[in-house]
Design an enzyme around this catalytic site. Structure first.
Site, mmCIF file in Angstrom:
data_model
loop_
_atom_site.group_PDB
_atom_site.id
_atom_site.type_symbol
_atom_site.label_atom_id
_atom_site.label_comp_id
_atom_site.label_asym_id
_atom_site.label_seq_id
_atom_site.Cartn_x
_atom_site.Cartn_y
_atom_site.Cartn_z
ATOM 1 N N THR A 186 53.384 40.870 61.681
ATOM 2 C CA THR A 186 54.351 39.965 61.065
ATOM 3 C C THR A 186 53.864 38.513 61.060
ATOM 4 O O THR A 186 52.989 38.124 61.818
ATOM 5 C CB THR A 186 55.703 40.050 61.784
ATOM 6 O OG1 THR A 186 55.551 39.636 63.138
ATOM 7 C CG2 THR A 186 56.266 41.461 61.729
ATOM 8 N N ASP A 187 54.479 37.724 60.182
ATOM 9 C CA ASP A 187 54.154 36.302 60.094
ATOM 10 C C ASP A 187 55.203 35.495 60.864
ATOM 11 O O ASP A 187 56.052 36.063 61.552
ATOM 12 C CB ASP A 187 54.047 35.865 58.634
ATOM 13 C CG ASP A 187 55.349 36.023 57.853
ATOM 14 O OD1 ASP A 187 56.422 36.203 58.468
ATOM 15 O OD2 ASP A 187 55.282 35.966 56.619
ATOM 16 N N MET A 188 55.166 34.195 60.725
ATOM 17 C CA MET A 188 56.096 33.333 61.460
ATOM 18 C C MET A 188 57.553 33.588 61.080
ATOM 19 O O MET A 188 58.458 33.318 61.856
ATOM 20 C CB MET A 188 55.747 31.863 61.232
ATOM 21 C CG MET A 188 54.487 31.442 61.945
ATOM 22 S SD MET A 188 54.115 29.683 61.720
ATOM 23 C CE MET A 188 55.503 28.925 62.532
ATOM 24 N N ILE A 219 58.432 38.675 59.023
ATOM 25 C CA ILE A 219 58.240 39.744 58.045
ATOM 26 C C ILE A 219 56.758 40.110 57.988
ATOM 27 O O ILE A 219 55.899 39.341 58.413
ATOM 28 C CB ILE A 219 58.769 39.351 56.651
ATOM 29 C CG1 ILE A 219 58.059 38.125 56.102
ATOM 30 C CG2 ILE A 219 60.275 39.116 56.696
ATOM 31 C CD1 ILE A 219 58.441 37.779 54.673
#
Length: 129
Positions: A15-17, A20
């Site tokens: 996931t990203d920040m 997601i």
């Protein structure tokens, strides 16, 4: 035409920040599914490499349809669309339950040790026929 199913769980590292799945990780998911599919077909990619032939992705058309999040259970569906003497075209769909998340059309070719395209080996075409 048969469909290959490959389960994927989303881990925190995917996931990203925003929490997601980072967009490039969908390419990893569909790559793993393709590798698993050709292994299940009986294609020994290590033996191919030792013989001087490797699979190479030539083209990907990708469409991001929705988002996946940490701990989601996804399934990658892989369907062969076309096999020719020199290329293999597959459709891949990443689903969360019934919800499409990501769709890709992938064209793969075989290349020799010199980096030149070669015809798909006859035994590969037979497996895919």
């Amino acid at each position: 035409m048969s469909v290959h199913l490959f389960p994927v769980r989303v881990y925190y590292e995917d996931t990203d920040m925003g929490g997601i799945v980072y967009h490039a990780n969908y390419l990893r998911y569909v790559e793993r599914a393709r590798s698993d599919w050709v292994r299940q077909l009986g294609n020994d990619q290590n033996a191919m490499r030792e013989a001087g032939i490797v699979w190479v992705v030539r083209r990907i058309e990708a469409e991001y349809l929705s988002t996946a999040k940490f701990d989601d259970e996804l399934v990658v569906e892989t369907t062969m669309r076309k096999v020719s003497g020199a290329r293999l075209v597959m459709d891949q769909l990443v689903l969360r339950g019934e919800t499409p998340i990501f769709r890709a059309s992938v064209t793969a070719v075989c290349m020799n040790a010199a980096g030149r395209p070669v015809r798909l080996p006859a035994e590969i075409r037979a497996l895919l026929a």
